[in-house]
Design a protein around this motif. Structure first.
Motif, PDB file in Angstrom:
ATOM      1  N   LEU A  37      38.233  28.554  58.982  1.00 34.62           N
ATOM      2  CA  LEU A  37      37.901  27.900  60.241  1.00 34.62           C
ATOM      3  C   LEU A  37      36.630  28.489  60.822  1.00 34.62           C
ATOM      4  CD1 LEU A  37      41.437  27.792  61.905  1.00 34.62           C
ATOM      5  CD2 LEU A  37      40.312  26.020  60.547  1.00 34.62           C
ATOM      6  N   GLY A  38      35.917  27.678  61.578  1.00 35.71           N
ATOM      7  CA  GLY A  38      34.733  28.153  62.276  1.00 35.71           C
ATOM      8  C   GLY A  38      35.124  28.919  63.529  1.00 35.71           C
ATOM      9  N   SER A  39      34.139  29.517  64.139  1.00 37.35           N
ATOM     10  CA  SER A  39      34.383  30.324  65.337  1.00 37.35           C
ATOM     11  C   SER A  39      35.014  29.507  66.455  1.00 37.35           C
ATOM     12  CB  SER A  39      33.072  30.937  65.836  1.00 37.35           C
ATOM     13  OG  SER A  39      32.550  31.792  64.862  1.00 37.35           O
ATOM     14  N   PHE A  40      34.562  28.263  66.629  1.00 36.47           N
ATOM     15  CA  PHE A  40      35.101  27.410  67.680  1.00 36.47           C
ATOM     16  C   PHE A  40      36.587  27.135  67.457  1.00 36.47           C
ATOM     17  CE2 PHE A  40      36.057  23.161  69.411  1.00 36.47           C
ATOM     18  CZ  PHE A  40      35.785  23.392  70.749  1.00 36.47           C
ATOM     19  N   GLU A  41      36.956  26.802  66.214  1.00 40.59           N
ATOM     20  CA  GLU A  41      38.362  26.498  65.911  1.00 40.59           C
ATOM     21  C   GLU A  41      39.254  27.732  66.078  1.00 40.59           C
ATOM     22  OE1 GLU A  41      35.843  23.511  63.809  1.00 40.59           O
ATOM     23  OE2 GLU A  41      35.817  25.696  63.830  1.00 40.59           O
ATOM     24  N   VAL A  42      38.768  28.879  65.631  1.00 41.83           N
ATOM     25  CA  VAL A  42      39.551  30.108  65.781  1.00 41.83           C
ATOM     26  C   VAL A  42      39.711  30.439  67.259  1.00 41.83           C
ATOM     27  CG1 VAL A  42      39.630  32.583  65.277  1.00 41.83           C
ATOM     28  CG2 VAL A  42      38.878  30.990  63.518  1.00 41.83           C
ATOM     29  N   ALA A  43      38.678  30.215  68.062  1.00 43.91           N
ATOM     30  CA  ALA A  43      38.762  30.452  69.503  1.00 43.91           C
ATOM     31  C   ALA A  43      39.810  29.536  70.133  1.00 43.91           C
ATOM     32  CB  ALA A  43      37.398  30.255  70.156  1.00 43.91           C
ATOM     33  N   GLU A  44      39.910  28.298  69.642  1.00 40.48           N
ATOM     34  CA  GLU A  44      40.933  27.386  70.163  1.00 40.48           C
ATOM     35  C   GLU A  44      42.334  27.867  69.823  1.00 40.48           C
ATOM     36  OE1 GLU A  44      40.499  23.052  70.567  1.00 40.48           O
ATOM     37  OE2 GLU A  44      38.852  23.330  69.121  1.00 40.48           O
ATOM     38  N   VAL A  45      42.522  28.382  68.613  1.00 42.96           N
ATOM     39  CA  VAL A  45      43.836  28.918  68.221  1.00 42.96           C
ATOM     40  C   VAL A  45      44.180  30.106  69.109  1.00 42.96           C
ATOM     41  CG1 VAL A  45      45.152  30.035  66.374  1.00 42.96           C
ATOM     42  CG2 VAL A  45      43.660  28.092  65.840  1.00 42.96           C
ATOM     43  N   LEU A  46      43.222  30.997  69.325  1.00 46.95           N
ATOM     44  CA  LEU A  46      43.463  32.155  70.189  1.00 46.95           C
ATOM     45  C   LEU A  46      43.778  31.713  71.615  1.00 46.95           C
ATOM     46  CD1 LEU A  46      43.600  35.204  70.526  1.00 46.95           C
ATOM     47  CD2 LEU A  46      41.133  35.183  70.950  1.00 46.95           C
ATOM     48  N   GLU A  47      43.067  30.699  72.100  1.00 45.49           N
ATOM     49  CA  GLU A  47      43.330  30.194  73.449  1.00 45.49           C
ATOM     50  C   GLU A  47      44.748  29.629  73.548  1.00 45.49           C
ATOM     51  OE1 GLU A  47      41.625  26.980  76.698  1.00 45.49           O
ATOM     52  OE2 GLU A  47      40.445  27.428  74.920  1.00 45.49           O
ATOM     53  N   LEU A  48      45.183  28.914  72.515  1.00 48.25           N
ATOM     54  CA  LEU A  48      46.549  28.387  72.485  1.00 48.25           C
ATOM     55  C   LEU A  48      47.559  29.525  72.585  1.00 48.25           C
ATOM     56  CD1 LEU A  48      48.613  26.022  71.918  1.00 48.25           C
ATOM     57  CD2 LEU A  48      48.477  26.784  69.545  1.00 48.25           C
ATOM     58  N   PHE A  49      47.372  30.561  71.773  1.00 51.99           N
ATOM     59  CA  PHE A  49      48.279  31.707  71.827  1.00 51.99           C
ATOM     60  C   PHE A  49      48.244  32.359  73.204  1.00 51.99           C
ATOM     61  CE2 PHE A  49      48.406  31.218  67.330  1.00 51.99           C
ATOM     62  CZ  PHE A  49      49.568  31.829  66.903  1.00 51.99           C
ATOM     63  N   SER A  50      47.041  32.498  73.758  1.00 47.32           N
ATOM     64  CA  SER A  50      46.893  33.143  75.063  1.00 47.32           C
ATOM     65  C   SER A  50      47.608  32.377  76.166  1.00 47.32           C
ATOM     66  CB  SER A  50      45.418  33.282  75.425  1.00 47.32           C
ATOM     67  OG  SER A  50      44.762  34.113  74.509  1.00 47.32           O
ATOM     68  N   LYS A  51      47.528  31.059  76.127  1.00 48.95           N
ATOM     69  CA  LYS A  51      48.119  30.246  77.189  1.00 48.95           C
ATOM     70  C   LYS A  51      49.599  29.968  76.980  1.00 48.95           C
ATOM     71  CE  LYS A  51      44.062  27.749  78.793  1.00 48.95           C
ATOM     72  NZ  LYS A  51      43.439  26.430  78.947  1.00 48.95           N
ATOM     73  N   GLU A  52      50.010  29.759  75.737  1.00 42.82           N
ATOM     74  CA  GLU A  52      51.366  29.280  75.476  1.00 42.82           C
ATOM     75  C   GLU A  52      52.335  30.353  74.991  1.00 42.82           C
ATOM     76  OE1 GLU A  52      52.248  26.255  76.331  1.00 42.82           O
ATOM     77  OE2 GLU A  52      50.198  25.699  76.876  1.00 42.82           O
ATOM     78  N   ILE A  53      51.851  31.386  74.318  1.00 47.51           N
ATOM     79  CA  ILE A  53      52.749  32.376  73.723  1.00 47.51           C
ATOM     80  C   ILE A  53      52.662  33.732  74.413  1.00 47.51           C
ATOM     81  CG2 ILE A  53      53.284  33.619  71.581  1.00 47.51           C
ATOM     82  CD1 ILE A  53      52.267  31.034  70.137  1.00 47.51           C
ATOM     83  N   ALA A  54      51.451  34.191  74.678  1.00 49.99           N
ATOM     84  CA  ALA A  54      51.268  35.510  75.290  1.00 49.99           C
ATOM     85  C   ALA A  54      52.039  35.687  76.592  1.00 49.99           C
ATOM     86  CB  ALA A  54      49.788  35.806  75.496  1.00 49.99           C
ATOM     87  N   PRO A  55      52.130  34.651  77.465  1.00 52.03           N
ATOM     88  CA  PRO A  55      52.895  34.853  78.700  1.00 52.03           C
ATOM     89  C   PRO A  55      54.358  35.229  78.465  1.00 52.03           C
ATOM     90  CG  PRO A  55      51.465  32.962  78.949  1.00 52.03           C
ATOM     91  CD  PRO A  55      51.400  33.360  77.494  1.00 52.03           C
ATOM     92  N   HIS A  56      54.941  34.764  77.366  1.00 55.68           N
ATOM     93  CA  HIS A  56      56.325  35.143  77.063  1.00 55.68           C
ATOM     94  C   HIS A  56      56.417  36.642  76.767  1.00 55.68           C
ATOM     95  CE1 HIS A  56      57.644  30.998  77.019  1.00 55.68           C
ATOM     96  NE2 HIS A  56      56.641  30.698  76.208  1.00 55.68           N
ATOM     97  N   TYR A  57      55.460  37.172  76.016  1.00 56.60           N
ATOM     98  CA  TYR A  57      55.433  38.611  75.736  1.00 56.60           C
ATOM     99  C   TYR A  57      55.140  39.402  77.011  1.00 56.60           C
ATOM    100  CZ  TYR A  57      55.675  37.855  70.729  1.00 56.60           C
ATOM    101  OH  TYR A  57      56.103  37.511  69.479  1.00 56.60           O
ATOM    102  N   TYR A  58      54.228  38.902  77.818  1.00 58.49           N
ATOM    103  CA  TYR A  58      53.885  39.536  79.086  1.00 58.49           C
ATOM    104  C   TYR A  58      55.122  39.635  79.982  1.00 58.49           C
ATOM    105  CZ  TYR A  58      51.681  40.155  83.662  1.00 58.49           C
ATOM    106  OH  TYR A  58      51.340  40.617  84.900  1.00 58.49           O
ATOM    107  N   ASN A  59      55.814  38.509  80.137  1.00 57.14           N
ATOM    108  CA  ASN A  59      57.007  38.495  80.988  1.00 57.14           C
ATOM    109  C   ASN A  59      58.093  39.408  80.441  1.00 57.14           C
ATOM    110  OD1 ASN A  59      55.803  36.726  82.770  1.00 57.14           O
ATOM    111  ND2 ASN A  59      56.687  34.911  81.826  1.00 57.14           N
ATOM    112  N   ARG A  60      58.230  39.468  79.125  1.00 56.81           N
ATOM    113  CA  ARG A  60      59.218  40.364  78.516  1.00 56.81           C
ATOM    114  C   ARG A  60      58.859  41.821  78.810  1.00 56.81           C
ATOM    115  NH1 ARG A  60      63.672  40.621  74.984  1.00 56.81           N
ATOM    116  NH2 ARG A  60      64.212  42.804  75.150  1.00 56.81           N
ATOM    117  N   ALA A  61      57.568  42.133  78.719  1.00 53.73           N
ATOM    118  CA  ALA A  61      57.126  43.495  79.018  1.00 53.73           C
ATOM    119  C   ALA A  61      57.411  43.851  80.473  1.00 53.73           C
ATOM    120  CB  ALA A  61      55.635  43.655  78.714  1.00 53.73           C
ATOM    121  N   ILE A  62      57.172  42.922  81.381  1.00 48.08           N
ATOM    122  CA  ILE A  62      57.456  43.156  82.799  1.00 48.08           C
ATOM    123  C   ILE A  62      58.951  43.405  83.000  1.00 48.08           C
ATOM    124  CG2 ILE A  62      57.487  42.062  85.097  1.00 48.08           C
ATOM    125  CD1 ILE A  62      54.718  43.012  84.225  1.00 48.08           C
TER     126      ILE A  62
END
Length: 86
Positions: A37-62
């Motif tokens: 994947l190009g840089s743009f596509e990889v950035a989109e995947v990371l953004e998806l993880f950041s918005k949709e998955i990371a908050p679950h880990y964040y909330n679990r840590a809290i």
């Protein structure tokens, strides 16, 4: 304490951390799935993880920290009761 269910926590990385995350993700996708994947596509995947998955880990840590602090404060309270003079 009131919790708002309408807005997920905003999780951001320092620029260097984001560059490293993009590099790791790009390398993983190439090595594991043979996806180049190009840089743009990889950035989109990371953004998806950041918005949709990371908050679950964040909330679990809290929640984990809240439990740890609750147990610690109960221990401190017990220690204080032991020091009380009758």
């Amino acid at each position: 304490m009131s919790r708002s269910k309408t807005k997920a926590p905003v999780i951001t990385l320092a620029p260097e951390q984001e560059r490293e995350a993009l590099h790791v993700l790009k390398r993983f996708l190439e090595d594991r799935f043979e996806l180049e994947l190009g840089s743009f596509e990889v950035a989109e995947v990371l953004e998806l993880f950041s918005k949709e998955i990371a908050p679950h880990y964040y909330n679990r840590a809290i929640a984990d920290v809240q439990l740890h602090l609750k147990e610690r404060f109960e221990s401190i309270e017990s220690d204080l009761w032991a020091l009380e003079k009758s």
